[in-house]
Design a protein around this motif. Structure first.
Motif, PDB file in Angstrom:
ATOM      1  N   ALA A 118       0.859  -1.069  -0.597  1.00  0.00           N
ATOM      2  CA  ALA A 118      -0.272   0.591  -0.154  1.00  0.00           C
ATOM      3  C   ALA A 118       0.893   1.751  -0.005  1.00  0.00           C
ATOM      4  CB  ALA A 118      -0.865  -0.331   1.408  1.00  0.00           C
ATOM      5  N   ILE A 119       1.729   1.372   0.848  1.00  0.00           N
ATOM      6  CA  ILE A 119       2.970   2.287   0.914  1.00  0.00           C
ATOM      7  C   ILE A 119       3.421   2.557  -0.889  1.00  0.00           C
ATOM      8  CG2 ILE A 119       4.944   3.661   1.766  1.00  0.00           C
ATOM      9  CD1 ILE A 119       4.640   1.917   4.343  1.00  0.00           C
ATOM     10  N   LYS A 120       3.910   1.520  -1.449  1.00  0.00           N
ATOM     11  CA  LYS A 120       4.938   1.483  -2.332  1.00  0.00           C
ATOM     12  C   LYS A 120       3.496   2.240  -3.192  1.00  0.00           C
ATOM     13  CE  LYS A 120       7.981  -1.600  -1.368  1.00  0.00           C
ATOM     14  NZ  LYS A 120       8.844  -2.812  -1.784  1.00  0.00           N
ATOM     15  N   GLN A 121       2.148   1.963  -3.541  1.00  0.00           N
ATOM     16  CA  GLN A 121       1.534   2.083  -4.042  1.00  0.00           C
ATOM     17  C   GLN A 121       0.908   3.566  -4.209  1.00  0.00           C
ATOM     18  OE1 GLN A 121      -2.357  -0.924  -3.555  1.00  0.00           O
ATOM     19  NE2 GLN A 121      -1.049  -1.435  -5.282  1.00  0.00           N
ATOM     20  N   ALA A 122       0.602   3.879  -3.029  1.00  0.00           N
ATOM     21  CA  ALA A 122       0.820   5.207  -2.634  1.00  0.00           C
ATOM     22  C   ALA A 122       2.029   6.426  -2.890  1.00  0.00           C
ATOM     23  CB  ALA A 122      -0.003   5.659  -0.651  1.00  0.00           C
ATOM     24  N   ARG A 123       2.547   5.748  -2.902  1.00  0.00           N
ATOM     25  CA  ARG A 123       4.249   6.914  -3.627  1.00  0.00           C
ATOM     26  C   ARG A 123       4.267   6.322  -5.330  1.00  0.00           C
ATOM     27  NH1 ARG A 123       9.695   4.213  -0.273  1.00  0.00           N
ATOM     28  NH2 ARG A 123       8.602   5.286   1.812  1.00  0.00           N
ATOM     29  N   ILE A 124       3.617   5.257  -6.005  1.00  0.00           N
ATOM     30  CA  ILE A 124       3.750   5.904  -7.029  1.00  0.00           C
ATOM     31  C   ILE A 124       2.911   6.546  -7.612  1.00  0.00           C
ATOM     32  CG2 ILE A 124       3.141   4.392  -9.143  1.00  0.00           C
ATOM     33  CD1 ILE A 124       4.687   1.743  -7.488  1.00  0.00           C
ATOM     34  N   LEU A 125       1.848   6.809  -6.891  1.00  0.00           N
ATOM     35  CA  LEU A 125       0.233   7.547  -7.446  1.00  0.00           C
ATOM     36  C   LEU A 125       0.972   8.894  -6.797  1.00  0.00           C
ATOM     37  CD1 LEU A 125      -2.591   5.444  -7.061  1.00  0.00           C
ATOM     38  CD2 LEU A 125      -1.132   5.877  -8.902  1.00  0.00           C
ATOM     39  N   ALA A 126       1.755   9.212  -6.056  1.00  0.00           N
ATOM     40  CA  ALA A 126       2.332  10.736  -5.489  1.00  0.00           C
ATOM     41  C   ALA A 126       1.179  11.483  -4.604  1.00  0.00           C
ATOM     42  CB  ALA A 126       2.177  11.530  -7.124  1.00  0.00           C
ATOM     43  N   LEU A 127       0.767  10.002  -3.838  1.00  0.00           N
ATOM     44  CA  LEU A 127       0.096  10.448  -2.575  1.00  0.00           C
ATOM     45  C   LEU A 127       0.893  10.085  -1.122  1.00  0.00           C
ATOM     46  CD1 LEU A 127      -2.795   7.686  -3.279  1.00  0.00           C
ATOM     47  CD2 LEU A 127      -2.980  10.373  -3.794  1.00  0.00           C
ATOM     48  N   LEU A 128       1.955   9.539  -1.172  1.00  0.00           N
ATOM     49  CA  LEU A 128       3.189   9.747  -0.913  1.00  0.00           C
ATOM     50  C   LEU A 128       4.266  10.385  -1.341  1.00  0.00           C
ATOM     51  CD1 LEU A 128       2.874   6.872   1.997  1.00  0.00           C
ATOM     52  CD2 LEU A 128       2.476   9.028   2.601  1.00  0.00           C
ATOM     53  N   PRO A 129       5.226  11.246  -0.476  1.00  0.00           N
ATOM     54  CA  PRO A 129       6.843  11.446  -0.925  1.00  0.00           C
ATOM     55  C   PRO A 129       8.114   9.602  -1.009  1.00  0.00           C
ATOM     56  CG  PRO A 129       6.430  12.450   0.798  1.00  0.00           C
ATOM     57  CD  PRO A 129       5.056  11.643   0.764  1.00  0.00           C
ATOM     58  N   PHE A 130       8.307   9.809  -1.415  1.00  0.00           N
ATOM     59  CA  PHE A 130       9.630   9.164  -1.346  1.00  0.00           C
ATOM     60  C   PHE A 130      10.365   9.481  -0.988  1.00  0.00           C
ATOM     61  CE2 PHE A 130       8.028   7.519  -5.759  1.00  0.00           C
ATOM     62  CZ  PHE A 130       8.137   5.933  -5.246  1.00  0.00           C
ATOM     63  N   LEU A 131      10.786  10.727  -0.833  1.00  0.00           N
ATOM     64  CA  LEU A 131      11.737  11.070   0.621  1.00  0.00           C
ATOM     65  C   LEU A 131      11.212  12.260   1.725  1.00  0.00           C
ATOM     66  CD1 LEU A 131      14.972  12.029  -1.871  1.00  0.00           C
ATOM     67  CD2 LEU A 131      14.057   9.752  -0.414  1.00  0.00           C
ATOM     68  N   PRO A 132      11.242  12.597   2.230  1.00  0.00           N
ATOM     69  CA  PRO A 132      10.803  13.654   3.246  1.00  0.00           C
ATOM     70  C   PRO A 132      11.468  14.991   3.045  1.00  0.00           C
ATOM     71  CG  PRO A 132      13.022  13.242   3.662  1.00  0.00           C
ATOM     72  CD  PRO A 132      12.614  12.367   3.292  1.00  0.00           C
ATOM     73  N   ILE A 133      10.307  15.691   2.515  1.00  0.00           N
ATOM     74  CA  ILE A 133      10.394  16.717   1.905  1.00  0.00           C
ATOM     75  C   ILE A 133      10.977  17.846   3.428  1.00  0.00           C
ATOM     76  CG2 ILE A 133       9.168  19.128   0.541  1.00  0.00           C
ATOM     77  CD1 ILE A 133       6.687  17.090   0.225  1.00  0.00           C
TER      78      ILE A 133
END
Length: 122
Positions: free
Chosen positions: A65-80
């Motif tokens: 779920a986390i990886k899918q959210a990252r791919i769909l740009a719902l979560l960042p890959f790196l901290p902002i």
């Protein structure tokens, strides 16, 4: 039995089992951001199963779920970094000075190679 002759027994401490972090009604899905964000560290890394207190199946579902959210740009890959959002985190590498062509040392060559090189007419 006398108190002095009894074997030493540990006193039983009260053991309180912690509640699981995922309730029975919670659905593990990439859209459930409140649930997913609980299993990420401050650096936006996925926390281990031991830290999360999850079963193997739950950890796999959370990771997907986390990886899918990252791919769909719902979560960042790196901290902002809110102060400098568009700057590079790593310093730019400086180009190293170019060296001349490398020559191979003749130490360690087989004797037959030396003979061939001396006798060749090239």
């Amino acid at each position: 039995m006398d108190k002095s002759k009894r074997p030493f027994l540990k006193s039983k401490q009260s053991f309180r089992r912690r509640l699981p972090p995922i309730g029975s009604g919670d659905r593990i899905d990439y859209r459930n951001m409140t649930l997913i964000s609980r299993f990420l560290s401050d650096e936006k890394k996925i926390l281990s199963r031991r830290v999360n207190r999850l079963t193997l199946k739950q950890q796999r579902l959370i990771t997907l779920a986390i990886k899918q959210a990252r791919i769909l740009a719902l979560l960042p890959f790196l901290p902002i970094d809110k102060e400098k959002p568009f700057e590079r985190t790593r310093p730019k590498s400086t180009p190293s000075p170019k060296k001349g062509p490398r020559t191979r040392k003749k130490i360690g060559l087989r004797p037959q190679w030396n003979k061939r090189n001396k006798n060749s007419n090239l």
